[in-house]
Design an enzyme around this catalytic site. Structure first.
Site, PDB file in Angstrom:
ATOM      1  N   HIS A  26     -37.021  43.236 109.483  1.00  0.00           N
ATOM      2  CA  HIS A  26     -36.427  44.195 110.419  1.00  0.00           C
ATOM      3  C   HIS A  26     -37.539  44.793 111.273  1.00  0.00           C
ATOM      4  O   HIS A  26     -38.642  45.021 110.796  1.00  0.00           O
ATOM      5  CB  HIS A  26     -35.704  45.309 109.653  1.00  0.00           C
TER       6      HIS A  26
ATOM      7  N   ASP B 151     -27.547  42.255 107.547  1.00  0.00           N
ATOM      8  CA  ASP B 151     -26.823  40.988 107.741  1.00  0.00           C
ATOM      9  C   ASP B 151     -26.877  40.069 106.531  1.00  0.00           C
ATOM     10  O   ASP B 151     -26.221  39.025 106.525  1.00  0.00           O
ATOM     11  CB  ASP B 151     -27.416  40.250 108.951  1.00  0.00           C
TER      12      ASP B 151
HETATM   13  C1  SDX Z   1     -30.297  43.367 113.168  1.00  0.00           C
HETATM   14  O1  SDX Z   1     -33.094  46.661 115.604  1.00  0.00           O
HETATM   15  C2  SDX Z   1     -32.028  46.901 114.794  1.00  0.00           C
HETATM   16  O2  SDX Z   1     -31.748  47.976 114.370  1.00  0.00           O
HETATM   17  C3  SDX Z   1     -31.200  45.649 114.518  1.00  0.00           C
HETATM   18  C4  SDX Z   1     -30.066  45.845 113.522  1.00  0.00           C
HETATM   19  C5  SDX Z   1     -29.019  46.777 114.029  1.00  0.00           C
HETATM   20  O3  SDX Z   1     -28.321  47.376 113.208  1.00  0.00           O
HETATM   21  O4  SDX Z   1     -28.830  46.811 115.274  1.00  0.00           O
HETATM   22  O5  SDX Z   1     -30.569  46.334 112.300  1.00  0.00           O
HETATM   23  C6  SDX Z   1     -29.370  44.517 113.258  1.00  0.00           C
HETATM   24  O6  SDX Z   1     -30.549  42.740 114.172  1.00  0.00           O
HETATM   25  C7  SDX Z   1     -30.960  43.074 111.851  1.00  0.00           C
HETATM   26  C8  SDX Z   1     -31.957  41.889 111.954  1.00  0.00           C
HETATM   27  C9  SDX Z   1     -31.142  40.596 111.863  1.00  0.00           C
HETATM   28  N1  SDX Z   1     -32.022  39.450 112.115  1.00  0.00           N
HETATM   29  C10 SDX Z   1     -32.375  38.605 111.157  1.00  0.00           C
HETATM   30  O7  SDX Z   1     -32.086  38.746 109.976  1.00  0.00           O
HETATM   31  C11 SDX Z   1     -33.163  37.412 111.665  1.00  0.00           C
HETATM   32  C12 SDX Z   1     -34.356  37.160 110.750  1.00  0.00           C
HETATM   33  N2  SDX Z   1     -35.311  38.238 110.914  1.00  0.00           N
HETATM   34  C13 SDX Z   1     -36.436  38.011 111.798  1.00  0.00           C
HETATM   35  O8  SDX Z   1     -36.108  37.324 112.966  1.00  0.00           O
HETATM   36  C14 SDX Z   1     -37.280  39.260 111.982  1.00  0.00           C
HETATM   37  O9  SDX Z   1     -37.449  39.824 110.753  1.00  0.00           O
HETATM   38  C15 SDX Z   1     -36.846  40.321 112.956  1.00  0.00           C
HETATM   39  C16 SDX Z   1     -36.730  39.799 114.324  1.00  0.00           C
HETATM   40  C17 SDX Z   1     -35.560  40.932 112.536  1.00  0.00           C
HETATM   41  C18 SDX Z   1     -37.895  41.409 112.913  1.00  0.00           C
HETATM   42  O10 SDX Z   1     -39.099  40.820 113.217  1.00  0.00           O
HETATM   43  P1  SDX Z   1     -40.420  41.753 113.203  1.00  0.00           P
HETATM   44  O11 SDX Z   1     -40.279  42.952 112.373  1.00  0.00           O
HETATM   45  O12 SDX Z   1     -40.807  41.949 114.636  1.00  0.00           O
HETATM   46  O13 SDX Z   1     -41.410  40.886 112.463  1.00  0.00           O
HETATM   47  P2  SDX Z   1     -42.335  39.857 113.174  1.00  0.00           P
HETATM   48  O14 SDX Z   1     -41.468  38.936 113.987  1.00  0.00           O
HETATM   49  O15 SDX Z   1     -43.435  40.588 113.844  1.00  0.00           O
HETATM   50  O16 SDX Z   1     -42.869  39.076 111.923  1.00  0.00           O
HETATM   51  C19 SDX Z   1     -43.844  39.673 111.066  1.00  0.00           C
HETATM   52  C20 SDX Z   1     -44.198  38.567 110.095  1.00  0.00           C
HETATM   53  C21 SDX Z   1     -44.437  37.229 110.797  1.00  0.00           C
HETATM   54  O17 SDX Z   1     -45.261  36.485 109.957  1.00  0.00           O
HETATM   55  P3  SDX Z   1     -46.867  36.401 110.358  1.00  0.00           P
HETATM   56  O18 SDX Z   1     -46.924  35.921 111.808  1.00  0.00           O
HETATM   57  O19 SDX Z   1     -47.409  37.793 110.194  1.00  0.00           O
HETATM   58  O20 SDX Z   1     -47.459  35.399 109.374  1.00  0.00           O
HETATM   59  O21 SDX Z   1     -43.068  38.350 109.226  1.00  0.00           O
HETATM   60  C22 SDX Z   1     -42.580  37.037 109.420  1.00  0.00           C
HETATM   61  C23 SDX Z   1     -43.072  36.568 110.761  1.00  0.00           C
HETATM   62  O22 SDX Z   1     -43.160  35.162 110.794  1.00  0.00           O
HETATM   63  N3  SDX Z   1     -41.108  37.167 109.406  1.00  0.00           N
HETATM   64  C24 SDX Z   1     -40.332  36.343 108.756  1.00  0.00           C
HETATM   65  C25 SDX Z   1     -39.045  36.840 108.937  1.00  0.00           C
HETATM   66  N4  SDX Z   1     -39.091  37.936 109.687  1.00  0.00           N
HETATM   67  C26 SDX Z   1     -40.387  38.130 109.987  1.00  0.00           C
HETATM   68  N5  SDX Z   1     -40.602  35.230 108.031  1.00  0.00           N
HETATM   69  C27 SDX Z   1     -39.525  34.624 107.487  1.00  0.00           C
HETATM   70  N6  SDX Z   1     -38.247  35.037 107.614  1.00  0.00           N
HETATM   71  C28 SDX Z   1     -37.978  36.136 108.332  1.00  0.00           C
HETATM   72  N7  SDX Z   1     -36.731  36.545 108.462  1.00  0.00           N
END
Ligand code: SDX
Length: 393
Positions: free
Chosen positions: A271, A328
């Site tokens: 998140h 989710d």
């Molecule tokens: C919602 O903003 C809100 O409030 C949204 C929401 C709402 O109520 O409106 O809460 C609803 O959208 C919830 C999120 C739903 N999305 C998902 O579940 C999709 C999977 N999640 C990821 O896409 C991700 O976690 C995000 C986009 C939600 C958040 O990304 P961040 O916090 O910006 O994290 P990042 O992309 O900077 O990643 C940090 C690290 C990275 O690894 P490194 O480059 O440091 O090695 O964490 C890893 C990422 O690769 N990572 C994940 C991951 N999420 C982040 N690795 C594997 N699986 C994941 N889901």
């Protein structure tokens, strides 16, 4: 003395706006709507009560809630001409695309409530959206499966009316366990607002051009459609089904995630704000087992999801990156058990998020201090250069 949060001077450097609607502490995993903790509202308040709270800032009295509910009931019907709208789409159309088109089209039918600065028109368009979105969502689904559209039945509560329009048939009476109605109502409460997320930012940004509420909400629906945002609940179920098809091999899936295989993420995890367990996910997880038991539909995907959570939360890769289940992760299992098709899960997210979008749009319209300014970019492209005739390129 009023219990308002005070801002340290540096705060506004990171925040795009101030708001009095939703408070999130991402490190502590705290979420409050207008000061009320999400777990209390999920347990004790109805969705329409929470919609009133988000929009008007206070929990309604019984008289206020009755009036609000009656107003919503008076607007659940769609213009008869609108019914033809749904047959214009191919049956395989994704309902989120139908939903955003339909919401935008509402502004063509209700031109008497488009002025964003006329309080009475804003209230009317707010009520119309809350009342008609379930009807639109149900009609999109019915059209996709070739079944007749059922008119709303205003003798039913808000969520039961939606379920009947979605799953009912004109050929037989529709019955649903009140406990299931309550669980879906509670899921809508959990989704009702979430501060400055992608879709809410979109609603505010579109509204900041003084676009009408229908157009602003339609843009929010499109933003929510994305798999990294609201589309994640559909993506989670597709991920669970894929792991299940591969023999529930959780460990090898987690290895693929950690190896960052293209397109392989642990959907429903992580998140932008929560670097702790999403408080909404905890409530959904508890409700999921109860819903499956009530529906008599045990689902191996629930056990698989719980096992996936257990493996991830004991793995440094996820713990170090503060990746926890978000709202989710479990919702899709409940929606599937209720009978919704996978591509309707994000529509359910939109139904829940609607009052938050409306409240945030109205706050921005009424208080210029909460506007998102015009974002700028830091230019990193070519320095100035002269035009080259095409013969010389
Ligand atoms: C919602 O903003 C809100 O409030 C949204 C929401 C709402 O109520 O409106 O809460 C609803 O959208 C919830 C999120 C739903 N999305 C998902 O579940 C999709 C999977 N999640 C990821 O896409 C991700 O976690 C995000 C986009 C939600 C958040 O990304 P961040 O916090 O910006 O994290 P990042 O992309 O900077 O990643 C940090 C690290 C990275 O690894 P490194 O480059 O440091 O090695 O964490 C890893 C990422 O690769 N990572 C994940 C991951 N999420 C982040 N690795 C594997 N699986 C994941 N889901």
């Amino acid at each position: 003395e009023t219990g308002h949060v005070t801002l340290d001077p540096g705060f506004t450097n990171t925040a795009s706006t101030t708001s009095a609607i939703t408070y999130i502490d991402g490190d502590a995993g705290i979420l409050r709507y207008r000061g009320y903790p999400i777990d209390e509202l999920a347990e004790k308040a109805s969705f329409l009560e929470v919609a009133y709270l988000l929009i008007h800032g206070e929990l309604p009295s019984q008289a206020e809630l009755d009036n609000f509910t009656d107003n919503v009931k008076r607007h659940t019907l769609l213009d008869e001409k609108f019914r033809a709208f749904f047959s214009a789409f191919p049956r395989r159309a994704h309902p989120m695309a139908v939903l955003s088109s339909a919401v935008s089209a509402l502004s063509t039918f209700y031109q008497d409530s488009l002025d964003p600065f006329d309080a009475e028109q804003v209230e009317r368009s707010s009520i119309r959206l809350i009342a008609k979105l379930p009807t639109i969502a149900a009609y999109a689904y019915k059209t996709s499966i070739g079944q007749p559209l059922l008119y709303p039945d205003n003798s039913l509560g808000y969520v039961e009316n939606f379920l009947r329009m979605t799953f009912g048939l004109p050929t037989e009476p529709y019955e649903v366990d009140p406990e299931i109605v309550r669980i879906l109502d509670m899921l809508f409460v959990l989704h009702a607002d979430h501060e400055q997320n992608c879709s809410t930012s979109t609603v505010r940004l579109v509204g900041s051009s003084h676009a009408n509420l229908f157009s602003s909400i339609s843009a929010g629906v499109d933003a929510l459609f994305g798999p990294l945002h609201g589309g994640a609940n559909q993506a989670v179920l597709e991920m669970l089904e894929q792991i299940h098809t591969n023999g529930d091999d959780v460990e090898s899936f987690v290895r693929r995630v950690k190896n960052k295989e293209p397109g392989v993420k642990l959907m429903g995890f992580g998140h932008r704000v929560y670097k702790n367990y999403d408080p909404r996910a905890a409530v959904v997880k508890k409700a999921t087992r109860k819903a499956l038991d009530l529906l008599g539909k045990p689902d191996p995907l629930l056990d698989l999801a719980m096992r996936l959570e257990e493996v991830a939360l004991s793995d440094d890769y996820f713990v170090e990156r503060k990746l926890y289940p978000n709202v989710d992760f479990y919702t899709g299992v409940i929606y599937k058990a209720m009978g919704f098709p996978t591509n309707a899960f994000t529509v359910l997210f939109a139904l829940g998020r609607l009052p938050g979008w409306i409240a945030q749009w109205r706050e921005m319209m009424s208080d210029p201090a909460t506007k998102i300014g015009r974002p700028r970019q830091v230019y990193v492209g070519e320095t100035e250069r002269s035009y080259v005739d095409i013969k010389s390129r």
